[in-house]
Scaffold this motif. Sequence first.
Motif, short mmCIF file in Angstrom:
data_model
loop_
_atom_site.label_atom_id
_atom_site.label_comp_id
_atom_site.label_asym_id
_atom_site.label_seq_id
_atom_site.Cartn_x
_atom_site.Cartn_y
_atom_site.Cartn_z
N MET A 81 0.86 -1.19 0.00
CA MET A 81 0.00 0.00 0.00
C MET A 81 0.89 1.24 0.00
O MET A 81 1.44 1.61 1.02
CB MET A 81 -0.92 -0.03 1.22
N ASN A 82 1.06 1.84 -1.16
CA ASN A 82 1.90 3.03 -1.28
C ASN A 82 1.09 4.32 -1.28
O ASN A 82 1.62 5.38 -1.03
CB ASN A 82 2.73 2.96 -2.56
N GLU A 83 -0.17 4.21 -1.61
CA GLU A 83 -1.06 5.37 -1.65
C GLU A 83 -2.15 5.18 -0.60
O GLU A 83 -2.62 4.06 -0.38
CB GLU A 83 -1.73 5.48 -3.02
N PRO A 84 -2.60 6.27 0.04
CA PRO A 84 -3.69 6.13 1.00
C PRO A 84 -4.99 5.80 0.28
O PRO A 84 -5.18 6.14 -0.88
CB PRO A 84 -3.77 7.51 1.66
N LYS A 85 -5.87 5.11 0.98
CA LYS A 85 -7.21 4.82 0.46
C LYS A 85 -8.05 6.10 0.55
O LYS A 85 -8.01 6.80 1.56
CB LYS A 85 -7.86 3.72 1.30
N VAL A 86 -8.79 6.39 -0.49
CA VAL A 86 -9.68 7.55 -0.46
C VAL A 86 -10.89 7.17 0.39
O VAL A 86 -11.67 6.29 0.02
CB VAL A 86 -10.11 7.95 -1.89
N ALA A 87 -11.02 7.80 1.54
CA ALA A 87 -12.15 7.51 2.43
C ALA A 87 -13.44 8.08 1.86
O ALA A 87 -14.49 7.46 1.92
CB ALA A 87 -11.89 8.04 3.83
N CYS A 130 -4.15 7.15 6.42
CA CYS A 130 -4.16 5.97 5.54
C CYS A 130 -5.48 5.77 4.81
O CYS A 130 -5.53 5.13 3.76
CB CYS A 130 -3.81 4.72 6.31
N GLY A 131 -6.56 6.27 5.38
CA GLY A 131 -7.89 6.10 4.79
C GLY A 131 -8.58 4.81 5.18
O GLY A 131 -9.69 4.54 4.75
N LEU A 132 -7.96 4.00 6.02
CA LEU A 132 -8.51 2.70 6.40
C LEU A 132 -9.37 2.71 7.66
O LEU A 132 -10.11 1.77 7.92
CB LEU A 132 -7.37 1.68 6.58
N SER A 133 -9.29 3.76 8.44
CA SER A 133 -10.00 3.82 9.72
C SER A 133 -11.52 3.81 9.53
O SER A 133 -12.06 4.57 8.73
CB SER A 133 -9.62 5.09 10.48
N ALA A 157 -5.99 1.37 12.34
CA ALA A 157 -6.08 0.50 11.17
C ALA A 157 -4.85 0.61 10.26
O ALA A 157 -4.65 -0.23 9.39
CB ALA A 157 -7.34 0.81 10.37
N HIS A 158 -4.02 1.62 10.47
CA HIS A 158 -2.83 1.81 9.64
C HIS A 158 -1.71 0.82 9.96
O HIS A 158 -0.75 0.72 9.21
CB HIS A 158 -2.28 3.24 9.83
N LYS A 159 -1.83 0.09 11.06
CA LYS A 159 -0.77 -0.84 11.45
C LYS A 159 -0.44 -1.78 10.29
O LYS A 159 -1.32 -2.33 9.66
CB LYS A 159 -1.16 -1.60 12.70
N GLY A 160 0.84 -1.90 9.99
CA GLY A 160 1.29 -2.74 8.89
C GLY A 160 1.39 -1.98 7.57
O GLY A 160 1.72 -2.56 6.54
N THR A 161 1.07 -0.68 7.59
CA THR A 161 1.19 0.16 6.40
C THR A 161 2.28 1.20 6.67
O THR A 161 2.70 1.38 7.82
CB THR A 161 -0.12 0.91 6.08
N PRO A 162 2.72 1.93 5.66
CA PRO A 162 3.72 2.97 5.90
C PRO A 162 3.13 4.27 6.45
O PRO A 162 3.86 5.23 6.67
CB PRO A 162 4.32 3.20 4.50
N PHE A 163 1.84 4.29 6.69
CA PHE A 163 1.18 5.52 7.13
C PHE A 163 1.10 5.63 8.64
O PHE A 163 1.01 4.62 9.34
CB PHE A 163 -0.23 5.59 6.54
#
Length: 80
Positions: free
Chosen positions: A1-7, A27-30, A39-45
């Motif tokens: 995941m290099n780009e954040p998810k668009v929430a 990150c957009g995952l929350s 929710a960003h755990k395991g991502t670079p965000f």
Amino acid sequence: MNEPKVAQKAPFAVSVEKGKTYHWCACGLSPKQPFCSGAHKGTPFVPLAFTAEETKTVYLCGCKHTAKPPFCDGTHLKLK
């Protein structure tokens, strides 16, 4: 995941209190958008902490691509 998810392709209007610290989801995952849930755990965000300078409504970025995090700068209007 290099780009954040668009929430969402719009800002989140949020009431903030002067002196209180908030953690904006980058990150957009929350599921607690626009705030961090871990929710960003395991991502670079990492979340962005900010302290409200006054009590008011602010517009936090929902697309996660703003150049002025955590605030909306209209970037969502240019996303495909």
